[in-house]
Motif scaffolding. Structure first.
Motif, PDB file in Angstrom:
ATOM      1  N   GLY A  89       3.843  14.866 -10.789  1.00 38.42           N
ATOM      2  CA  GLY A  89       3.831  15.532 -12.256  1.00 38.42           C
ATOM      3  C   GLY A  89       2.448  15.827 -12.984  1.00 38.42           C
ATOM      4  N   ARG A  90       1.755  15.910 -12.661  1.00 47.66           N
ATOM      5  CA  ARG A  90      -0.008  16.805 -13.455  1.00 47.66           C
ATOM      6  C   ARG A  90       0.702  18.232 -12.967  1.00 47.66           C
ATOM      7  N   ILE A  91       1.390  18.149 -11.665  1.00 47.95           N
ATOM      8  CA  ILE A  91       1.451  19.657 -11.444  1.00 47.95           C
ATOM      9  C   ILE A  91       2.411  20.480 -12.041  1.00 47.95           C
ATOM     10  N   TRP A  92       3.437  19.958 -12.508  1.00 45.76           N
ATOM     11  CA  TRP A  92       4.765  20.090 -12.563  1.00 45.76           C
ATOM     12  C   TRP A  92       3.872  20.601 -14.311  1.00 45.76           C
ATOM     13  N   SER A  93       3.731  19.488 -14.871  1.00 44.07           N
ATOM     14  CA  SER A  93       3.064  20.414 -16.340  1.00 44.07           C
ATOM     15  C   SER A  93       2.430  21.489 -16.393  1.00 44.07           C
ATOM     16  N   ASN A  94       1.536  21.225 -15.763  1.00 43.96           N
ATOM     17  CA  ASN A  94       0.282  22.256 -15.110  1.00 43.96           C
ATOM     18  C   ASN A  94       1.590  23.476 -15.863  1.00 43.96           C
ATOM     19  N   LYS A  95       2.825  23.454 -14.943  1.00 47.99           N
ATOM     20  CA  LYS A  95       3.608  24.705 -15.034  1.00 47.99           C
ATOM     21  C   LYS A  95       4.465  24.743 -16.226  1.00 47.99           C
ATOM     22  N   ASN A  96       4.837  23.823 -16.745  1.00 49.50           N
ATOM     23  CA  ASN A  96       5.809  23.126 -18.176  1.00 49.50           C
ATOM     24  C   ASN A  96       5.071  22.423 -18.846  1.00 49.50           C
ATOM     25  N   ILE A  97       4.099  22.662 -19.446  1.00 46.05           N
ATOM     26  CA  ILE A  97       2.815  21.912 -20.228  1.00 46.05           C
ATOM     27  C   ILE A  97       3.741  20.487 -21.643  1.00 46.05           C
ATOM     28  N   ALA A  98       4.644  21.778 -21.802  1.00 42.84           N
ATOM     29  CA  ALA A  98       5.863  20.758 -23.465  1.00 42.84           C
ATOM     30  C   ALA A  98       7.019  20.337 -21.934  1.00 42.84           C
ATOM     31  N   SER A  99       6.836  19.760 -20.769  1.00 42.42           N
ATOM     32  CA  SER A  99       8.033  19.366 -19.829  1.00 42.42           C
ATOM     33  C   SER A  99       7.196  17.541 -20.720  1.00 42.42           C
ATOM     34  N   PHE A 100       9.060  16.920 -21.116  1.00 41.79           N
ATOM     35  CA  PHE A 100       8.466  15.475 -20.874  1.00 41.79           C
ATOM     36  C   PHE A 100       8.459  14.378 -19.736  1.00 41.79           C
ATOM     37  N   ASP A 101       9.343  14.738 -19.056  1.00 41.87           N
ATOM     38  CA  ASP A 101       9.974  14.282 -17.929  1.00 41.87           C
ATOM     39  C   ASP A 101       8.503  14.340 -17.050  1.00 41.87           C
ATOM     40  N   ALA A 102       7.522  15.414 -16.657  1.00 38.88           N
ATOM     41  CA  ALA A 102       6.816  15.605 -15.938  1.00 38.88           C
ATOM     42  C   ALA A 102       5.246  15.199 -17.086  1.00 38.88           C
ATOM     43  N   TYR A 103       5.025  14.538 -18.477  1.00 36.77           N
ATOM     44  CA  TYR A 103       4.148  13.586 -18.492  1.00 36.77           C
ATOM     45  C   TYR A 103       4.286  12.371 -18.352  1.00 36.77           C
ATOM     46  N   VAL A 104       6.225  12.588 -19.127  1.00 34.07           N
ATOM     47  CA  VAL A 104       5.983  10.893 -18.229  1.00 34.07           C
ATOM     48  C   VAL A 104       5.701  10.309 -17.225  1.00 34.07           C
ATOM     49  N   LEU A 105       5.942  11.665 -16.237  1.00 36.37           N
ATOM     50  CA  LEU A 105       5.919  10.635 -14.293  1.00 36.37           C
ATOM     51  C   LEU A 105       4.737  10.248 -14.026  1.00 36.37           C
ATOM     52  N   GLN A 106       3.633  11.366 -14.523  1.00 33.72           N
ATOM     53  CA  GLN A 106       2.453  10.990 -14.275  1.00 33.72           C
ATOM     54  C   GLN A 106       1.847  10.287 -14.878  1.00 33.72           C
ATOM     55  N   LEU A 107       2.324   9.550 -16.194  1.00 30.09           N
ATOM     56  CA  LEU A 107       1.235   8.861 -16.833  1.00 30.09           C
ATOM     57  C   LEU A 107       2.251   7.376 -16.389  1.00 30.09           C
ATOM     58  N   VAL A 108       3.427   7.329 -15.594  1.00 28.65           N
ATOM     59  CA  VAL A 108       4.275   5.801 -15.619  1.00 28.65           C
ATOM     60  C   VAL A 108       3.424   5.893 -14.243  1.00 28.65           C
ATOM     61  N   CYS A 109       2.899   6.600 -12.947  1.00 20.19           N
ATOM     62  CA  CYS A 109       2.862   6.445 -12.226  1.00 20.19           C
ATOM     63  C   CYS A 109       1.767   6.750 -11.950  1.00 20.19           C
ATOM     64  N   LEU A 110       1.258   6.657 -12.236  1.00 22.79           N
ATOM     65  CA  LEU A 110      -0.789   6.821 -11.984  1.00 22.79           C
ATOM     66  C   LEU A 110      -1.083   5.571 -12.906  1.00 22.79           C
ATOM     67  N   PHE A 146       0.954  -1.392   0.354  1.00 24.18           N
ATOM     68  CA  PHE A 146       0.159   0.262  -0.197  1.00 24.18           C
ATOM     69  C   PHE A 146       1.063   0.728  -0.066  1.00 24.18           C
ATOM     70  N   THR A 147       1.351   1.281   0.980  1.00 25.61           N
ATOM     71  CA  THR A 147       2.708   2.162   1.167  1.00 25.61           C
ATOM     72  C   THR A 147       3.308   2.521  -0.766  1.00 25.61           C
ATOM     73  N   LEU A 148       3.711   1.419  -1.266  1.00 30.99           N
ATOM     74  CA  LEU A 148       4.474   2.022  -2.201  1.00 30.99           C
ATOM     75  C   LEU A 148       3.344   2.152  -3.310  1.00 30.99           C
ATOM     76  N   GLY A 149       2.242   1.976  -3.515  1.00 33.84           N
ATOM     77  CA  GLY A 149       1.129   2.621  -4.170  1.00 33.84           C
ATOM     78  C   GLY A 149       0.627   3.596  -3.990  1.00 33.84           C
ATOM     79  N   LEU A 150       0.776   4.104  -2.637  1.00 33.49           N
ATOM     80  CA  LEU A 150       0.768   5.982  -2.839  1.00 33.49           C
ATOM     81  C   LEU A 150       1.673   6.359  -3.541  1.00 33.49           C
ATOM     82  N   ILE A 151       3.199   5.951  -2.577  1.00 37.37           N
ATOM     83  CA  ILE A 151       3.725   6.501  -3.401  1.00 37.37           C
ATOM     84  C   ILE A 151       3.929   7.300  -4.620  1.00 37.37           C
ATOM     85  N   LEU A 152       3.602   6.184  -5.440  1.00 38.31           N
ATOM     86  CA  LEU A 152       3.584   6.179  -7.138  1.00 38.31           C
ATOM     87  C   LEU A 152       1.874   7.368  -7.679  1.00 38.31           C
ATOM     88  N   GLU A 153       0.896   7.591  -6.483  1.00 38.31           N
ATOM     89  CA  GLU A 153      -0.348   8.595  -6.634  1.00 38.31           C
ATOM     90  C   GLU A 153       0.729   9.468  -6.233  1.00 38.31           C
TER      91      GLU A 153
END
Length: 407
Positions: free
Chosen positions: A144-165, A131-138
């Motif tokens: 990552g999605r907040i990062w994308s709000n600040k920089n929508i073009a960021s490739f790393d932010a997009y991949v971070l939210q996609l993979v973790c969620l 459960f802890t690992l799952g919540l850390i990923l959440e």
């Protein structure tokens, strides 16, 4: 008008400079990623130059007919600029909502803190770890999605939210599978078609396969995005992983509801005495039935979320579901938040009681040895003994009534 024309000239000059730099790099580029990236930059700069030169001309032309024609051409150029942007923008060009994702980050962080407190108190290590690992990923996903709000073009932010969620529910469900194994011990293993550790072994293996496929698909898609290639191949692999996850959760629910049905049938006929007497105190706790209901509902919520993710990825990273955040908030964020909340309200170790230890045999022998006949024999012997005692008490009562009856 003078200020507007000066603005047009400034943008044109900047676009021309970018175009010149991009074409210069393209002339000597040997790396595929560089070529594709510079080609896109050059195309965007060229479209910008086309639009602003037409807009500049429309602002200076006095003939209404010619001005109208030039404005129409500018509109076409503007639409082409937008298409270039949308086709290559994360989230379809729609930046994730800041307030919504910050709220979800706070919620998941609170859940994680509660989980850590529970872990320190109850030391239910298997469920705690999963459960802890799952919540850390959440938490990482919403970061990552907040990062994308600040920089929508960021490739790393997009991949971070996609993979973790995408991967987080696999770890959360791994904790649930172990918990269901504990439930079979509390009620009696003869009611389950699977052994306690078989729930964890079979369905965690299914989750590992799903994780591997989704991670592989994410890596392929990320590589494609990095070189501005089609992400369809990576998305298809991720779809396969999610489809397998949906199948495994559906299969798990089948075994779970069969188990509950068999327990219910036996309870209706014999009462609580038909279950393992060692854990009668656990079953007498008022929260125990709530716990069973909450587990069932939480798994159903994760199942709905997984179906949504499957359809979303089947449409592609630029599909309607992927680009429309309201679906994400309802079918991803809300489903997972409710499921996690239900399982924290009825935290397994808290439901059992702090001093109650559910011993799940993790040996290889326990996984594969067929002891169902032994469990059935023990249960039959127990119920027969109870029946004999009951019959003996009835016979004694009848004899007593005969002896005290008037002549």
């Amino acid at each position: 008008m003078t200020t507007e024309l000066a603005s047009y000239s400034s943008v044109l000059a900047s676009a021309a400079s970018v175009y010149e730099s991009a074409t210069s790099v393209l002339a000597t580029a040997t790396v595929k990623a560089t070529s594709k990236s510079m080609s896109l930059i050059a195309a965007q700069a060229e479209a910008t130059m086309s639009y602003y030169s037409l807009a500049q001309a429309a602002a200076t032309i006095t003939d209404p007919g010619v001005a109208s024609s030039v404005s129409a051409q500018a509109a076409v150029a503007s639409a082409y600029m937008k298409k270039l942007y949308d086709d290559n923008a994360n989230y379809g060009g729609n930046a994730p909502n800041l307030a919504g994702n910050v709220a979800l980050l706070v919620v998941m962080s609170i859940f994680l803190a509660i989980q850590l407190i529970y872990g320190a108190i109850y030391k239910n290590w298997w469920f705690f770890t999963c459960f802890t690992l799952g919540l850390i990923l959440e938490v990482l996903g919403y970061s990552g999605r907040i990062w994308s709000n600040k920089n929508i073009a960021s490739f790393d932010a997009y991949v971070l939210q996609l993979v973790c969620l995408t991967l987080a529910p696999c770890f959360l469900m791994a904790g649930v599978y172990y918990t269901i194994g504990e439930m079979t011990i509390i009620m009696g293993q003869m009611y389950s078609w699977l052994k306690p550790m078989q729930y964890s072994m079979i369905f965690i293996m299914c989750d590992l396969i799903a994780i591997a496929l989704q991670a592989a698909g994410g890596a392929v898609a990320a590589s494609a995005l990095d070189v501005l290639d089609s992400t369809r191949g990576g998305a298809n692999i991720m779809v396969g992983g999610l489809a397998f996850q949906v199948f495994s959760i559906g299969l798990f629910q089948f075994f779970w509801y069969v188990f509950l049905f068999r327990c219910y049938k036996s309870y209706k006929k014999y009462g609580d005495d038909c279950f393992d007497p060692q854990y009668a105190s656990v079953r007498r706790r008022k929260i125990f039935l709530v716990y069973i209901g909450f587990i069932s509902f939480a798994v159903l919520l994760v199942f709905v979320r997984s179906i949504y993710r499957l359809i979303e990825l089947a449409q592609g990273f630029s599909g309607h579901l992927a680009d429309t955040e309201i679906y994400f908030f309802i079918l991803e964020a809300l489903m997972m938040s409710l499921a996690i909340c239900l399982l924290l309200i009825t935290y397994p170790a808290a439901v059992y009681g702090r001093n109650t230890k559910i011993k799940v045999d993790k040996s290889v022998r326990a996984l594969f040895e067929n002891t169902q006949w032994l469990e059935n024999a023990r249960w039959f012997k127990f119920m027969q003994k109870k029946k004999d005692l009951s019959d003996g008490a009835d016979s004694y009562k009848q004899e007593e009534e005969k002896a005290t009856a008037p002549l």
